[in-house]
Design a protein around this motif. Structure first.
Motif, mmCIF file in Angstrom:
data_model
loop_
_atom_site.group_PDB
_atom_site.id
_atom_site.type_symbol
_atom_site.label_atom_id
_atom_site.label_comp_id
_atom_site.label_asym_id
_atom_site.label_seq_id
_atom_site.Cartn_x
_atom_site.Cartn_y
_atom_site.Cartn_z
ATOM 1 N N TYR A 118 0.871 -1.158 0.000
ATOM 2 C CA TYR A 118 0.000 0.000 0.000
ATOM 3 C C TYR A 118 0.923 1.227 0.000
ATOM 4 O O TYR A 118 1.878 1.278 0.764
ATOM 5 N N PHE A 167 1.481 5.565 -0.090
ATOM 6 C CA PHE A 167 0.872 6.798 0.387
ATOM 7 C C PHE A 167 1.816 7.977 0.135
ATOM 8 O O PHE A 167 3.038 7.820 0.132
ATOM 9 N N TYR A 172 2.147 11.805 1.984
ATOM 10 C CA TYR A 172 1.711 12.739 3.011
ATOM 11 C C TYR A 172 2.436 14.064 2.804
ATOM 12 O O TYR A 172 3.556 14.117 2.297
ATOM 13 N N LEU A 214 -2.751 13.408 4.638
ATOM 14 C CA LEU A 214 -2.738 12.445 3.549
ATOM 15 C C LEU A 214 -3.123 13.129 2.243
ATOM 16 O O LEU A 214 -4.173 13.753 2.143
ATOM 17 N N LYS A 223 -3.500 7.876 -1.799
ATOM 18 C CA LYS A 223 -3.050 6.532 -1.473
ATOM 19 C C LYS A 223 -3.363 5.594 -2.634
ATOM 20 O O LYS A 223 -4.266 5.836 -3.425
ATOM 21 N N GLY A 274 2.887 0.828 3.391
ATOM 22 C CA GLY A 274 2.312 -0.040 4.397
ATOM 23 C C GLY A 274 2.076 -1.398 3.759
ATOM 24 O O GLY A 274 1.896 -1.488 2.547
ATOM 25 N N ALA A 275 2.109 -2.452 4.526
ATOM 26 C CA ALA A 275 1.896 -3.776 3.955
ATOM 27 C C ALA A 275 1.266 -4.676 5.002
ATOM 28 O O ALA A 275 1.535 -4.548 6.189
ATOM 29 N N LEU A 276 0.452 -5.590 4.577
ATOM 30 C CA LEU A 276 -0.282 -6.437 5.506
ATOM 31 C C LEU A 276 0.629 -7.190 6.454
ATOM 32 O O LEU A 276 0.329 -7.324 7.630
ATOM 33 N N GLY A 302 1.954 -5.367 9.508
ATOM 34 C CA GLY A 302 1.016 -4.895 10.507
ATOM 35 C C GLY A 302 0.385 -3.588 10.116
ATOM 36 O O GLY A 302 0.163 -3.296 8.959
ATOM 37 N N GLN A 303 0.089 -2.806 11.082
ATOM 38 C CA GLN A 303 -0.691 -1.609 10.821
ATOM 39 C C GLN A 303 0.163 -0.354 10.802
ATOM 40 O O GLN A 303 -0.288 0.706 11.154
ATOM 41 N N ASN A 304 1.384 -0.483 10.401
ATOM 42 C CA ASN A 304 2.285 0.651 10.517
ATOM 43 C C ASN A 304 2.881 1.044 9.175
ATOM 44 O O ASN A 304 2.917 0.264 8.245
ATOM 45 N N PHE A 305 3.371 2.251 9.146
ATOM 46 C CA PHE A 305 3.972 2.783 7.940
ATOM 47 C C PHE A 305 5.490 2.712 8.006
ATOM 48 O O PHE A 305 6.081 2.821 9.069
ATOM 49 N N PHE A 330 8.214 5.133 6.338
ATOM 50 C CA PHE A 330 8.282 6.420 5.656
ATOM 51 C C PHE A 330 9.607 6.606 4.944
ATOM 52 O O PHE A 330 10.646 6.107 5.383
ATOM 53 N N GLY A 331 9.572 7.385 3.877
ATOM 54 C CA GLY A 331 10.793 7.875 3.271
ATOM 55 C C GLY A 331 11.313 9.066 4.060
ATOM 56 O O GLY A 331 10.637 9.558 4.964
ATOM 57 N N TYR A 334 4.937 7.952 16.586
ATOM 58 C CA TYR A 334 6.068 7.920 15.658
ATOM 59 C C TYR A 334 7.054 8.995 16.104
ATOM 60 O O TYR A 334 6.693 9.921 16.835
ATOM 61 N N GLU A 337 14.254 9.392 8.805
ATOM 62 C CA GLU A 337 12.877 9.078 8.466
ATOM 63 C C GLU A 337 11.979 9.120 9.697
ATOM 64 O O GLU A 337 12.437 8.997 10.824
ATOM 65 N N ILE A 338 10.711 9.264 9.451
ATOM 66 C CA ILE A 338 9.720 9.114 10.497
ATOM 67 C C ILE A 338 9.624 7.622 10.789
ATOM 68 O O ILE A 338 9.413 6.811 9.875
ATOM 69 N N TYR A 386 -5.119 2.226 7.864
ATOM 70 C CA TYR A 386 -4.344 3.113 7.000
ATOM 71 C C TYR A 386 -4.968 4.484 6.854
ATOM 72 O O TYR A 386 -4.478 5.318 6.112
#
Lengths: 114, 114
Positions: free
Chosen positions: A32, A34, A36, A46, A49, A94-96, A99-102, A104-105, B35, B42-43, B101
């Motif tokens: 996934y 995104f 921001y 956001l 996405k 983000g990816a399954l 988990g539920q976290n990002f 970031f670059g 975060y 990065e974040i 997300y």
């Protein structure tokens, strides 16, 4: 491990010019994706996405991004930049199985010249 | 509807002191995330609450960091004792259950340890 790169630390464009911010990710499957934006004194907002489907995604404030699987890229574009677009932009994954976290670059800071 | 709020916006403390950061999520958001972004990096994800329970704290750097979310509403992040490398911006985000997300971010707390 997942990673996100944004090759440009700082970009300066003139108001009215077009903009492209680069983002590349490293992940084994389709993540996934995104974008921001953080304006001074504000939280991360956001812009858009991508989960699946059409690889050209439209977002808020006139931004769009294109997912290119072959290049592992998700570049952000805007045809005509406004002075209010000056901010810092973050690409995230983000990816399954993460988990539920990002992830970031490092961010790209955009300056806009009048 | 109020967004995610964080307090204080800035904090300057000396090495060895204690600091407590507060995050108030959007009302009704059971998911709460912390975060941080250290200077020029990065974040990075720190941890995730679902209501008052820690769902994932894999990003917490060490035991000098303690996060709580008593009653499942606001959350605090305590750093004790603070070290120079803890300087950075600490972001909080929240989301509804099932919309992991769709995270809404606060403006962040800038922590400077001298």
């Amino acid at each position: 491990a997942q990673s996100v790169t944004q090759p440009d630390i700082h970009i300066t464009v003139s108001e009215g010019a077009s903009l492209e911010l680069r983002c590349n990710y490293s992940y084994g499957a389709t993540p996934y994706l995104f974008w921001y934006v953080q304006s001074p004194g504000q939280g991360l907002q956001l812009l858009l996405k991508y989960f699946s489907g059409d690889t050209l995604v439209q977002g808020i404030k006139g931004f769009e991004a294109e997912f290119k699987r072959s290049q592992s890229s998700f570049n952000l574009r805007k045809p005509s930049v406004h002075w209010s677009d000056a901010a810092e932009y973050f690409c995230a994954v983000g990816a399954l199985d993460y988990g539920q976290n990002f992830v970031f670059g490092p961010g790209t800071r955009l300056s806009v010249l009048p | 509807e109020a967004g995610v709020t964080q307090f204080p916006s800035h904090s300057v403390i000396e090495k060895g002191q204690t600091v407590t950061l507060r995050c108030d999520p959007i009302s009704g958001h059971d998911n709460l995330y912390w975060y941080r972004r250290v200077m020029g990096k990065e974040i990075k994800f720190l941890l995730h609450f679902v209501k008052e329970s820690k769902q994932d704290e894999s990003g917490m750097p060490n035991n000098r960091f303690l996060a709580e979310r008593t009653g499942g509403t606001y959350s605090t992040l305590k750093v004790q004792p603070a070290e120079l490398e803890d300087s950075g911006v600490y972001f909080c985000a929240s989301s509804q259950v099932g919309l992991q997300y769709e995270q809404y971010f606060g403006p962040g707390t800038r922590l400077t340890v001298t």
